[in-house]
Design an enzyme around this catalytic site. Structure first.
Site, short mmCIF file in Angstrom:
data_model
loop_
_atom_site.label_atom_id
_atom_site.label_comp_id
_atom_site.label_asym_id
_atom_site.label_seq_id
_atom_site.Cartn_x
_atom_site.Cartn_y
_atom_site.Cartn_z
N ASP A 214 0.32 1.38 -6.23
CA ASP A 214 -0.61 2.02 -7.16
C ASP A 214 -1.02 3.37 -6.59
O ASP A 214 -0.82 3.64 -5.40
CB ASP A 214 -1.86 1.15 -7.37
N ASP A 216 -4.22 5.60 -5.62
CA ASP A 216 -5.64 5.40 -5.38
C ASP A 216 -6.44 6.15 -6.45
O ASP A 216 -5.90 6.98 -7.18
CB ASP A 216 -6.01 5.87 -3.97
#
Length: 270
Positions: A214, A216
């Site tokens: 992912d 941040d």
């Protein structure tokens, strides 16, 4: 007592999503007792190709142990007790750079420690050790991991700074911008420290395969556990291929002079 057929020279510590590498041709589970309590789970030991390998799920099966509650000392001690010299850590991380994309692998060469309440050393007295963390990862193992990933056409960044936070919560936007803009970190996770420095104290060759799951929150894309799990599932097959190929290249022990990991305590003990 650990039997000879329960020894291994290579250890894998599996992170989020990798609770079973699924690449053993034969295996057994063993329980290892340590002076620091129980490791995260039973250790699976067996053959991957023609190599003896020990596998430990860092969070336990079913991801039941959060990062700040992991018994890192017991985990490293248990692998050392089994004869492990090479430790390959696999971790899910967030990206702090837009060019480190979801699904990319990173082989970090530096870290920043922002953890708070962990057991950081085997040497709590009366013997004290100050190990050098100038180059915290085994360069020989890192180079071999990078070379193998390239051969498999896995998009891999050859270096990066991993900032390790306490967890289990994710970052605020202000924190995320700080890690990215002030600390200049590239990836973020919750489990590298103190695992990496304990491996150093145990004089083991240690490297991390960090898998970006992912961005941040600096990117204004909300981070959720569900998203991390989904992308990690997509990365799992690549991780298995990389682990299998990398393990076949590792000798029984590090070649003399190839790295300084096995001499990390030489000038560290007080």
């Amino acid at each position: 007592m650990i039997e000879q057929n329960e020894k291994a020279s290579i250890g894998i510590i599996g992170g989020s999503g990798l609770y079973d590498p699924g690449i053993f041709s034969e295996s057994k589970e063993i329980k290892v007792y340590t002076p620091y309590g129980q490791p995260s789970d039973f250790i699976t030991i067996g053959k991957i190709g023609n190599k003896s390998v020990a596998f430990l799920p860092r969070h336990g099966r079913g991801h039941r142990i959060p990062p700040h509650k992991i018994n890192y000392r017991a985990n490293i001690w248990a692998l050392k007790e089994l004869g492990v010299r090479w430790v390959i850590s696999v971790s899910a991380v967030g990206s702090l750079r837009m060019d480190y994309k979801l699904g990319d692998f990173v082989i970090p060469d530096q870290f920043i420690d922002m953890t708070k309440n962990r057991e950081y050393s085997f040497f709590d007295g009366p013997v004290v050790a100050h190990v050098s963390m100038a180059d915290p990862f085994c360069n020989s193992l890192r180079k071999l991991a990078i070379e193998t990933a390239k051969e498999l056409n896995i998009k891999t960044h050859e270096s990066g700074t991993y900032i390790c936070i306490e967890g289990p919560r994710f970052s605020t936007r202000a924190e995320s911008r700080t890690w990215r803009e002030v600390y200049k970190a590239d990836i973020i996770g919750m489990t590298l420290v103190p695992e990496v420095n304990l491996a150093c104290e145990a004089q083991m060759c240690y490297a991390t395969i960090a898998m970006v799951t992912d961005y941040d929150v600096f990117a204004e894309i909300p981070v959720t556990a569900e998203e991390v799990t989904r992308v990690m599932a997509e990365n799992t097959e690549k991780a298995k291929k990389l682990l299998y190929a990398l393990i076949q290249k590792l000798p029984e022990k590090p070649e003399e002079g190839s790295c300084s990991c096995c001499n990390s305590l030489k000038t560290a003990l007080v």
